[in-house]
Each structure stands twice: as C-alpha cells, then as structure tokens.
Design a protein around this motif. Structure first.
Motif, PDB file in Angstrom:
ATOM      1  N   PRO A 143      32.726  45.144  48.342  1.00  0.00           N
ATOM      2  CA  PRO A 143      33.510  43.899  48.385  1.00  0.00           C
ATOM      3  C   PRO A 143      32.711  42.707  47.850  1.00  0.00           C
ATOM      4  CG  PRO A 143      33.660  45.066  50.476  1.00  0.00           C
ATOM      5  CD  PRO A 143      32.615  45.776  49.669  1.00  0.00           C
ATOM      6  N   PHE A 144      33.444  41.725  47.329  1.00  0.00           N
ATOM      7  CA  PHE A 144      32.816  40.485  46.844  1.00  0.00           C
ATOM      8  C   PHE A 144      32.735  39.513  48.015  1.00  0.00           C
ATOM      9  CE2 PHE A 144      35.073  42.385  43.259  1.00  0.00           C
ATOM     10  CZ  PHE A 144      34.009  42.567  42.385  1.00  0.00           C
ATOM     11  N   THR A 145      31.807  39.790  48.938  1.00  0.00           N
ATOM     12  CA  THR A 145      31.820  39.044  50.198  1.00  0.00           C
ATOM     13  C   THR A 145      31.527  37.549  50.026  1.00  0.00           C
ATOM     14  OG1 THR A 145      31.198  41.088  51.274  1.00  0.00           O
ATOM     15  CG2 THR A 145      30.972  39.075  52.583  1.00  0.00           C
ATOM     16  N   PRO A 146      30.418  37.138  49.359  1.00  0.00           N
ATOM     17  CA  PRO A 146      30.182  35.689  49.248  1.00  0.00           C
ATOM     18  C   PRO A 146      31.306  34.981  48.478  1.00  0.00           C
ATOM     19  CG  PRO A 146      28.243  36.949  48.548  1.00  0.00           C
ATOM     20  CD  PRO A 146      29.353  37.924  48.721  1.00  0.00           C
ATOM     21  N   ALA A 147      31.797  35.613  47.428  1.00  0.00           N
ATOM     22  CA  ALA A 147      32.868  34.977  46.642  1.00  0.00           C
ATOM     23  C   ALA A 147      34.143  34.852  47.469  1.00  0.00           C
ATOM     24  CB  ALA A 147      33.149  35.783  45.374  1.00  0.00           C
ATOM     25  N   ALA A 148      34.412  35.865  48.304  1.00  0.00           N
ATOM     26  CA  ALA A 148      35.615  35.805  49.147  1.00  0.00           C
ATOM     27  C   ALA A 148      35.495  34.677  50.156  1.00  0.00           C
ATOM     28  CB  ALA A 148      35.819  37.138  49.865  1.00  0.00           C
ATOM     29  N   GLU A 149      34.269  34.487  50.667  1.00  0.00           N
ATOM     30  CA  GLU A 149      34.065  33.387  51.625  1.00  0.00           C
ATOM     31  C   GLU A 149      34.330  32.041  50.949  1.00  0.00           C
ATOM     32  OE1 GLU A 149      30.813  35.822  54.257  1.00  0.00           O
ATOM     33  OE2 GLU A 149      30.132  34.004  53.224  1.00  0.00           O
TER      34      GLU A 149
ATOM     35  N   ALA B 171      38.078  31.765  50.316  1.00  0.00           N
ATOM     36  CA  ALA B 171      38.829  31.562  51.568  1.00  0.00           C
ATOM     37  C   ALA B 171      38.648  30.125  52.070  1.00  0.00           C
ATOM     38  CB  ALA B 171      38.361  32.561  52.629  1.00  0.00           C
ATOM     39  N   ARG B 172      37.415  29.617  51.965  1.00  0.00           N
ATOM     40  CA  ARG B 172      37.148  28.255  52.428  1.00  0.00           C
ATOM     41  C   ARG B 172      37.934  27.242  51.594  1.00  0.00           C
ATOM     42  NH1 ARG B 172      31.818  27.050  51.165  1.00  0.00           N
ATOM     43  NH2 ARG B 172      31.332  29.086  52.040  1.00  0.00           N
ATOM     44  N   ARG B 173      37.935  27.477  50.276  1.00  0.00           N
ATOM     45  CA  ARG B 173      38.643  26.519  49.408  1.00  0.00           C
ATOM     46  C   ARG B 173      40.151  26.598  49.650  1.00  0.00           C
ATOM     47  NH1 ARG B 173      34.993  27.212  44.051  1.00  0.00           N
ATOM     48  NH2 ARG B 173      33.046  26.759  45.131  1.00  0.00           N
TER      49      ARG B 173
ATOM     50  N   ALA C  82      39.264  40.740  47.189  1.00  0.00           N
ATOM     51  CA  ALA C  82      37.807  40.840  47.238  1.00  0.00           C
ATOM     52  C   ALA C  82      37.336  42.250  47.559  1.00  0.00           C
ATOM     53  CB  ALA C  82      37.267  39.863  48.282  1.00  0.00           C
ATOM     54  N   ASP C  83      38.269  43.155  47.795  1.00  0.00           N
ATOM     55  CA  ASP C  83      37.876  44.521  48.155  1.00  0.00           C
ATOM     56  C   ASP C  83      38.404  45.543  47.143  1.00  0.00           C
ATOM     57  OD1 ASP C  83      37.178  46.887  49.232  1.00  0.00           O
ATOM     58  OD2 ASP C  83      38.421  46.715  51.035  1.00  0.00           O
ATOM     59  N   PRO C  84      37.577  45.895  46.163  1.00  0.00           N
ATOM     60  CA  PRO C  84      38.036  46.797  45.102  1.00  0.00           C
ATOM     61  C   PRO C  84      38.471  48.172  45.620  1.00  0.00           C
ATOM     62  CG  PRO C  84      35.950  45.759  44.530  1.00  0.00           C
ATOM     63  CD  PRO C  84      36.211  45.430  45.964  1.00  0.00           C
ATOM     64  N   ARG C  85      38.005  48.561  46.814  1.00  0.00           N
ATOM     65  CA  ARG C  85      38.363  49.894  47.314  1.00  0.00           C
ATOM     66  C   ARG C  85      39.707  49.899  48.040  1.00  0.00           C
ATOM     67  NH1 ARG C  85      32.896  50.114  49.044  1.00  0.00           N
ATOM     68  NH2 ARG C  85      31.605  51.081  47.425  1.00  0.00           N
ATOM     69  N   ARG C  86      40.290  48.709  48.177  1.00  0.00           N
ATOM     70  CA  ARG C  86      41.563  48.625  48.888  1.00  0.00           C
ATOM     71  C   ARG C  86      42.616  49.512  48.202  1.00  0.00           C
ATOM     72  NH1 ARG C  86      45.919  45.702  47.483  1.00  0.00           N
ATOM     73  NH2 ARG C  86      44.627  45.044  45.751  1.00  0.00           N
TER      74      ARG C  86
ATOM     75  N   ASP D 192      38.657  37.991  39.366  1.00  0.00           N
ATOM     76  CA  ASP D 192      38.148  38.307  38.027  1.00  0.00           C
ATOM     77  C   ASP D 192      36.775  37.693  37.756  1.00  0.00           C
ATOM     78  OD1 ASP D 192      40.430  39.775  37.373  1.00  0.00           O
ATOM     79  OD2 ASP D 192      41.414  38.116  36.352  1.00  0.00           O
ATOM     80  N   ARG D 193      36.620  36.395  38.125  1.00  0.00           N
ATOM     81  CA  ARG D 193      35.341  35.742  37.803  1.00  0.00           C
ATOM     82  C   ARG D 193      34.200  36.303  38.644  1.00  0.00           C
ATOM     83  NH1 ARG D 193      37.987  29.838  38.058  1.00  0.00           N
ATOM     84  NH2 ARG D 193      38.367  29.424  35.867  1.00  0.00           N
ATOM     85  N   ALA D 194      34.509  36.599  39.903  1.00  0.00           N
ATOM     86  CA  ALA D 194      33.466  37.129  40.778  1.00  0.00           C
ATOM     87  C   ALA D 194      32.995  38.498  40.251  1.00  0.00           C
ATOM     88  CB  ALA D 194      33.990  37.259  42.203  1.00  0.00           C
ATOM     89  N   ALA D 195      33.926  39.321  39.795  1.00  0.00           N
ATOM     90  CA  ALA D 195      33.567  40.642  39.255  1.00  0.00           C
ATOM     91  C   ALA D 195      32.719  40.478  37.999  1.00  0.00           C
ATOM     92  CB  ALA D 195      34.837  41.443  38.944  1.00  0.00           C
ATOM     93  N   ALA D 196      33.147  39.568  37.135  1.00  0.00           N
ATOM     94  CA  ALA D 196      32.426  39.361  35.870  1.00  0.00           C
ATOM     95  C   ALA D 196      31.012  38.848  36.121  1.00  0.00           C
ATOM     96  CB  ALA D 196      33.207  38.384  35.001  1.00  0.00           C
ATOM     97  N   ALA D 197      30.892  37.905  37.063  1.00  0.00           N
ATOM     98  CA  ALA D 197      29.575  37.329  37.339  1.00  0.00           C
ATOM     99  C   ALA D 197      28.647  38.382  37.948  1.00  0.00           C
ATOM    100  CB  ALA D 197      29.722  36.129  38.274  1.00  0.00           C
TER     101      ALA D 197
END
Ligand code: B12
Length: 403
Positions: free
Chosen positions: A26-32, A35-37, A58-62, A145-150
């Motif tokens: 999962p993209f945990t920091p990006a999801a946080e 979510a905050r924004r 944020a969870d590619p395995r979903r 998309d951006r979180a995955a790319a980064a």
C-alpha cells in the motif's frame, strides 16, 4: 533477457518516456497525505472523490490480491506553451474569427484514457502469455497515479503537485499495470524543485497553498473541467481565457521548458490530429449539440458536455472583453440552456457599452429563469444606470430582439 528488462524495453518502444517498477505494498504515506487533504476540504467539489476511495486507491492488492509488482508508466503528450504565443485577435488566425480561448495541452488529442489503454495492451498481453495476471489503471481507475509513479522512481513530485520526469518534465500522463509477476524494483528519485517556486507565483487564484499542496476549489482546471453548473462570480475573472483545464503552473516550469521541444514522434502520433489549442470563442458559442459531439466526442473535452464548454467560452469572452463579441453573446443569451444564458449575461456586463446593454435589456424582458434574471440584472448594473425595470420584476411576454 530478464522479464523486467523485456517489460522496460517494450514500454519504451511503445512510446512511454519513463517506466519504473515498484512493489504492490500500500501507498501508506501518500494515502495519509491524500486523506488529510480530503478531510481538510482541499478535494471538495469532486462528487466522486471520498476518503474511502483514497484508502481503496492506496492498496494495489485490493483488486488484485496476488499482485507482486506495479509497472508505472509515463506517456508524453505534445505540449503547446500558449502563454508565450502572441494573443490573436479578430481576423488574426484561421479557423474562426474573434477572440480565442485556451485548452490545456493534455486534452488536445484523442482522449488519453483510450490512448494509454491501447498503448499498455502489448505489455499486458506479454505478461498474460507468460501466465501472469495484469490489471491496467489510467486516471479514473482507483489508483494513486502520482504516488505509484514517484515510488517507482520515474519522476519526482513538483511544487505544482505534478510528477516531473527527468529530461521530459510534467507534460506526461500516468498509468500503471498491477501484475502478479515479481519484477526487479526501482527506487524513488532523490530530486526536488530546489528553490524554484515559479508555479506557485503564477497561479492567478493562489490554488497552490504550499509546495505540493493544491486547493481543488481554487484550481482553474477544477472549475473548467470538473465543476457542473454555475461558476461563482468571484472565480470567473481569474479563469482568464482558459476554456478547458489550465497549464499555467506547468508552462512556467523550467523543467518543462527544456522538455517541450521534444515530444517523441511515436508518442505524439498516438494522439492523432490535435484540436486547435486556441479555439475561436465565438465559434464555440455557435456549436449546437450535434456540432459539439462531432468535434469533441473523441477528446477529453467531451467531459464538460456542450453546456460546460459554452459556459466556459462565455467566461473567457467576458475576460477578453472585446466589444466586437457582443453579437455572438447576444445569440448566446438566447440559448436554450440557462447555464449558457446566465454566463453570457455576465460576459455582456463585462464588455459593457450600448450594444451589450441593449442585449441585456432584451434578455431581461424575455427571461423567466430566476438565476439568469439575476445575472442579467447584475450585468446591467455593471454596464451603467439601469434603463429597464429591475431584475426582480417579472418577465413580460417575448419581445423580438433588434438585429
Ligand atoms: C483529482 C484529480 C485532479 C483534480 C485535483 C488535483 C489534485 N491535486 O488532486 C483537478 C481536477 C484539479 C486536477 C487537475 C489537473 N490534473 Co488531475 N488528477 C486527479 C486524479 C484523478 C487524482 C489525484 C489525487 O490523488 N489527488 C489527491 C491529492 C491529495 O493528491 P496529489 O496532490 O496528487 O498528491 C499525491 C502525491 O503527490 C503524493 N504526495 C503529495 N505530497 C506528499 C507528501 C508526502 C510526504 C508523500 C509521501 C506523498 C505525497 O500523495 C498524494 C496522494 O497520492 C489523478 C489521477 C489518479 N487516479 O491519480 C489526476 C492526475 C493527477 N491529473 C493529471 C493532470 C494532467 C492534471 C492537470 C495538469 C490537467 C490540466 N492541464 O488542467 C491539472 C493539474 C493541476 C495540478 N497542479 O495538480 C495527471 C498528472 C500527471 C502528472 N504529470 O503528474 C494525473 C495523474 C492523471 C493521469 N493519469 O495522468 N486533477
């Protein structure tokens, strides 16, 4: 050749300018962050956006429980830097007379969702032939998309929030393939924008609140593409002449200036013939449903439908404020769509002068829609002392409009 190298080689030959691999965690920091924004209201206005969507995205395995790797891909699009071009006026260019608007470059070709899905297909087939699962995502899929790319190291996140690919810049569209194949992973880039904050300074609405933080409700791209209905009066002037999206925060980016000239041919060709990035605004106002469909059905502009695009064209005409557009706006104020009529009234108020005033007075005599009447009244106030009854008075039967 190892599978990872085969994937990367094939991706380059398909026109992707960057390809990287990250794991399926999962993209945990990006999801946080997202979510905050979302919680702070910075994503307000997007009816389809939610914190639940952020968590799922944020969870590619979903959707792919056996996922092992994510292939993150960037595809360049031909970018036209409108802001450096001289502003054409009546009779200045072909393809329609009068003031011109601006369309964000990413939207000028065939709808990029189609283009990217097509381009990913050979990669998907290759993986499936080897017995792996492969699921594609582009933009509207539930993926960050951006979180995955980064994380896959194909670029870094700029202060304008866009992913910047080294050597190409941010004029790229992102997509991913989530696969059960275990590929060699890449690392994030250790790059950033340094002290440059040109994008933050250029935004006419101050939508970039801090480096990498965008307030959706201030972004011209949001208002002109995503928002349905009336655009608030205070947002209309800063929209300028943009009729679909906005590229200001990308056009000033020095990284893009270096990459602009070089959209490689196979990638540029994938988008097919491009729309005119500076469309004649009066001509846009003349499009009926059928003409709108014929011109924009295959492009990203379809998203606004006729109603939204003509609304935007009215705002742009009001901002360009060339009084020779009064006849076109006088026709628009008689459109059967109240959204178009109300924004045409606002534009006439901005143009001012006796002809605009007469058009507004005529509209007020005919108009039955309360919001359009209010816009006509406010526009007349902007034109000068009221020559007709107040906007609050009821409409009289239809009067013929003087030619
Ligand atoms: C919603 C959306 C919009 C909205 C809201 C924008 C926004 N900031 O989210 C609106 C309509 C305004 C919009 C506008 C545009 N969009 Co848009 N949009 C999206 C969409 C669907 C979701 C983006 C998202 O997750 N937003 C949530 C916010 C909080 O995320 P974020 O700002 O991107 O930040 C993320 C990362 O940067 C990272 N991050 C940020 N800060 C930090 C800090 C830390 C510590 C960490 C760990 C991570 C991190 O985490 C965040 C969550 O992933 C994506 C497609 C997708 N499925 O991802 C396209 C996408 C972002 N858009 C895209 C494009 C092209 C645009 C426009 C350029 C179009 C235009 N010319 O008008 C503008 C650019 C405006 C701008 N400066 O951002 C491209 C961007 C390509 C690129 N090079 O980055 C995408 C990726 C679509 C695609 N598949 O290519 N968009």
């Amino acid at each position: 050749m190892a599978l990872t190298q085969e994937v990367k080689h094939l991706a380059s030959s398909l026109g992707f300018c960057a390809v990287g691999i990250t794991g399926a965690d999962p993209f945990t920091p990006a999801a946080e962050v997202a979510a905050r924004r979302t919680h702070d209201g910075l994503m307000d206005g997007l009816s389809w956006w939610s914190e639940a969507r952020v968590q799922a995205s944020a969870d590619p395995r979903r959707a792919t429980p056996d996922a092992r790797s994510i292939i993150a891909l960037a595809f360049p699009y031909p970018a036209k830097n409108h802001s450096n071009a001289p502003s054409p006026t009546r009779g200045g260019q072909g393809g329609g007379a009068g003031p011109r608007g601006r369309i964000a470059s990413y939207a000028l070709g065939r709808d990029y969702h189609e283009v990217l899905l097509e381009r990913m297909q050979p990669l998907v087939e290759m993986l499936r032939q080897r017995g792996y699962r492969a699921k594609t995502y582009v933009d509207h899929g539930w993926m960050l998309d951006r979180a995955a790319a980064a994380r896959a190291g194909i670029g870094w996140l700029g202060k304008n929030t866009n992913l910047l690919v080294p050597g190409t810049g941010s004029n790229v569209l992102l997509c991913e393939i989530v696969t059960s194949a275990e590929l060699d992973l890449d690392q994030p880039l250790a790059k950033n924008c340094g002290s440059c904050n040109a994008c933050m300074r250029v935004c006419p609405t101050g939508a970039l609140l801090a480096p990498g933080v965008l307030d959706n409700r201030k972004c011209i791209s949001y208002w002109t593409i995503e928002h349905r209905g009336v655009i608030p009066r205070e947002m209309r002037p800063p929209i300028g002449d943009w009729v679909f999206g906005c590229d200001l925060c990308q056009e000033v980016c020095p990284i893009n200036a270096a990459g602009d000239a070089q959209t490689p041919r196979p990638s540029a060709d994938a988008f097919g013939p491009l729309l005119d990035g500076r469309p004649a605004l009066e001509e846009l106002l003349s499009l009926d449903e059928e003409a709108f469909r014929a011109r924009f059905r295959e492009s990203a502009l379809w998203r606004t439908r006729r109603s939204g695009l003509l609304r935007n064209a009215c705002i742009a005409l009001g901002n360009v404020a060339d009084r020779s557009s009064v006849p076109a706006l006088r026709r628009a104020i008689q459109d059967r769509d109240p959204l178009v009529r109300g924004h045409a009234a606002w534009a006439l108020g901005r143009l001012g002068g006796p002809a605009a005033k007469r058009a507004l007075e005529g509209a007020l005599r005919r108009e039955a829609d309360a919001w359009v009447r209010e816009e006509c009244g406010l526009a007349l106030e902007e034109c000068g002392p009221l020559a007709v009854r107040s906007a609050a008075s009821p409409p009289t039967p239809l009067q013929p409009e003087p030619a």
